[in-house]
Design a protein around this motif. Structure first.
Motif, PDB file in Angstrom:
ATOM      1  N   GLU A 221       0.862  -1.173   0.000  1.00 34.45           N
ATOM      2  CA  GLU A 221       0.000   0.000   0.000  1.00 34.45           C
ATOM      3  C   GLU A 221       0.900   1.225   0.000  1.00 34.45           C
ATOM      4  N   ILE A 222       0.537   2.235  -0.764  1.00 32.61           N
ATOM      5  CA  ILE A 222       1.363   3.424  -0.895  1.00 32.61           C
ATOM      6  C   ILE A 222       0.911   4.454   0.127  1.00 32.61           C
ATOM      7  N   VAL A 223       1.843   4.877   0.957  1.00 29.68           N
ATOM      8  CA  VAL A 223       1.525   5.830   2.015  1.00 29.68           C
ATOM      9  C   VAL A 223       1.688   7.256   1.507  1.00 29.68           C
ATOM     10  N   THR A 224       2.868   7.574   0.987  1.00 30.46           N
ATOM     11  CA  THR A 224       3.095   8.911   0.436  1.00 30.46           C
ATOM     12  C   THR A 224       4.028   8.830  -0.759  1.00 30.46           C
ATOM     13  N   ILE A 225       3.909   9.803  -1.635  1.00 32.84           N
ATOM     14  CA  ILE A 225       4.854  10.024  -2.722  1.00 32.84           C
ATOM     15  C   ILE A 225       5.203  11.507  -2.688  1.00 32.84           C
ATOM     16  N   THR A 226       6.466  11.815  -2.449  1.00 33.30           N
ATOM     17  CA  THR A 226       6.902  13.200  -2.294  1.00 33.30           C
ATOM     18  C   THR A 226       8.098  13.460  -3.210  1.00 33.30           C
ATOM     19  N   ALA A 227       8.656  14.654  -3.107  1.00 28.21           N
ATOM     20  CA  ALA A 227       9.736  15.016  -4.033  1.00 28.21           C
ATOM     21  C   ALA A 227      10.831  15.815  -3.343  1.00 28.21           C
ATOM     22  N   ASP A 228      12.065  15.523  -3.743  1.00 25.01           N
ATOM     23  CA  ASP A 228      13.215  16.369  -3.431  1.00 25.01           C
ATOM     24  C   ASP A 228      13.398  16.647  -1.936  1.00 25.01           C
ATOM     25  N   PHE A 229      13.275  15.612  -1.125  1.00 24.09           N
ATOM     26  CA  PHE A 229      13.491  15.697   0.322  1.00 24.09           C
ATOM     27  C   PHE A 229      12.523  16.655   1.007  1.00 24.09           C
ATOM     28  N   THR A 230      11.344  16.840   0.437  1.00 24.38           N
ATOM     29  CA  THR A 230      10.324  17.667   1.062  1.00 24.38           C
ATOM     30  C   THR A 230       9.090  16.803   1.320  1.00 24.38           C
ATOM     31  N   THR A 231       8.088  17.399   1.924  1.00 25.56           N
ATOM     32  CA  THR A 231       6.813  16.707   2.109  1.00 25.56           C
ATOM     33  C   THR A 231       5.819  17.089   1.016  1.00 25.56           C
ATOM     34  N   SER A 232       6.289  17.792   0.007  1.00 26.81           N
ATOM     35  CA  SER A 232       5.422  18.260  -1.073  1.00 26.81           C
ATOM     36  C   SER A 232       5.219  17.189  -2.134  1.00 26.81           C
ATOM     37  N   LEU A 233       4.085  17.239  -2.808  1.00 25.15           N
ATOM     38  CA  LEU A 233       3.819  16.337  -3.912  1.00 25.15           C
ATOM     39  C   LEU A 233       4.741  16.655  -5.087  1.00 25.15           C
ATOM     40  N   PRO A 234       5.074  15.660  -5.896  1.00 21.04           N
ATOM     41  CA  PRO A 234       5.917  15.920  -7.067  1.00 21.04           C
ATOM     42  C   PRO A 234       5.241  16.878  -8.051  1.00 21.04           C
ATOM     43  N   THR A 235       6.050  17.661  -8.725  1.00 20.11           N
ATOM     44  CA  THR A 235       5.583  18.539  -9.791  1.00 20.11           C
ATOM     45  C   THR A 235       6.378  18.209 -11.054  1.00 20.11           C
ATOM     46  N   GLU A 236       6.081  18.913 -12.141  1.00 23.47           N
ATOM     47  CA  GLU A 236       6.811  18.688 -13.381  1.00 23.47           C
ATOM     48  C   GLU A 236       8.276  19.097 -13.266  1.00 23.47           C
ATOM     49  N   GLU A 237       8.604  19.926 -12.278  1.00 20.38           N
ATOM     50  CA  GLU A 237       9.989  20.372 -12.092  1.00 20.38           C
ATOM     51  C   GLU A 237      10.759  19.520 -11.087  1.00 20.38           C
ATOM     52  N   SER A 238      10.103  18.587 -10.423  1.00 21.10           N
ATOM     53  CA  SER A 238      10.772  17.760  -9.407  1.00 21.10           C
ATOM     54  C   SER A 238      11.868  16.910 -10.043  1.00 21.10           C
ATOM     55  N   GLU A 239      12.940  16.676  -9.285  1.00 25.31           N
ATOM     56  CA  GLU A 239      14.067  15.915  -9.805  1.00 25.31           C
ATOM     57  C   GLU A 239      14.175  14.519  -9.182  1.00 25.31           C
ATOM     58  N   ARG A 240      13.853  14.398  -7.913  1.00 29.08           N
ATOM     59  CA  ARG A 240      13.977  13.108  -7.220  1.00 29.08           C
ATOM     60  C   ARG A 240      12.642  12.793  -6.548  1.00 29.08           C
ATOM     61  N   ILE A 241      12.088  11.629  -6.883  1.00 31.35           N
ATOM     62  CA  ILE A 241      10.784  11.229  -6.372  1.00 31.35           C
ATOM     63  C   ILE A 241      10.965  10.196  -5.257  1.00 31.35           C
ATOM     64  N   PHE A 242      10.303  10.436  -4.123  1.00 25.91           N
ATOM     65  CA  PHE A 242      10.417   9.557  -2.959  1.00 25.91           C
ATOM     66  C   PHE A 242       9.125   8.766  -2.759  1.00 25.91           C
TER      67      PHE A 242
END
Length: 252
Positions: A221-242
């Motif tokens: 089950e997927i809990v969260t997907i965030t970006a670039d060592f933040t708690t923010s959702l990925p955007t088109e400019e994000s480089e690293r997806i967590f």
């Protein structure tokens, strides 16, 4: 080149890698101030930098990597830090001979070295088998934007006292894939001459929705997907997806 020289090369390149931020990501996902008594498998452990930090936080760590040379360096590094973890040379697509773990980590875009859909699917299934019920899978990958705009067609170079390199990236054979051609010039500690080392690294990434589909199919089950060592959702400019996923308990 012996493994000590290779370690110097790798650790020099990774000198500014955000290891502490990866540790904080694991703490945030596990909701633990430290990892005392927690069993953690670090896949793609490299020269063991994360293993040392996780151990210092109290975790019982195990490392897996495809490179025997890297594992030799990791073993020496961990020994110098006062502990002797289990280190296994094998592919992440087929994890064997391991116990069950509370947490599995795959950081520093290690998952991007898998070139085919099946390899990623096999890896998720293999990790699922190695996790305890409710155990956590934590990993990061390059975004498609990072591969296609941040790497392809780019050349990077650095000239320091002990090491210099030229790194050129080309489009790979698969969609959203890249081939990194690297030429290193490393000073030999014995005679002071510079030794040229050439390597080819291939990486590939996939859309976020594709990773989600494969994780769910593997039983997570997927809990969260965030970006670039933040708690923010990925955007088109994000480089690293967590990705923060949890193994579903049996019977649920």
């Amino acid at each position: 080149m012996n493994y000590q020289a290779f370690a110097k090369l790798y650790d020099s390149l990774m000198e500014e890698a955000p290891y502490d931020q990866w540790i904080q990501f694991v703490k945030a996902c596990s909701e633990k101030a430290d990892f005392t008594g927690v069993s953690i498998l670090d896949i793609g452990c490299g020269t063991g930098e994360l293993l040392v930090r996780l151990h210092q936080e109290g975790a019982n760590v195990t490392g897996v990597d495809l490179s025997a040379e890297m594992l030799a360096v990791a073993s020496k590094k961990c020994e110098q830090a006062g502990f002797h973890p289990i280190l296994i040379e094998q592919s992440m697509t087929q994890l064997e001979g391991l116990d069950s773990f509370d947490i599995v980590t795959v950081f520093c875009d290690s998952l991007n070295y898998l070139e085919t859909e099946k390899e990623v699917q096999d890896t998720f299934s293999s990790i699922y088998q190695r996790l305890k019920d409710g155990g956590l899978l934590l990993f990061d990958v390059h975004s498609i934007q990072k591969i296609e705009e941040g790497f392809i067609g780019q050349t990077f170079a650095e000239d320091a006292d002990e090491i210099a390199y030229i790194w050129t990236s080309f489009a790979g054979v698969y969609p959203s894939s890249v081939e990194h051609e690297l030429s290193f010039f490393v000073r030999d500690e014995d005679d002071g001459r510079y030794v040229k080392v050439e390597e080819l690294h291939k990486q590939r990434t996939f859309p976020i929705e594709q990773y989600k589909e494969w994780l769910i199919a593997a039983g997570f089950e997927i809990v969260t997907i965030t970006a670039d060592f933040t708690t923010s959702l990925p955007t088109e400019e994000s480089e690293r997806i967590f990705f923060y996923a949890r193994k579903k308990n049996r019977g649920f």
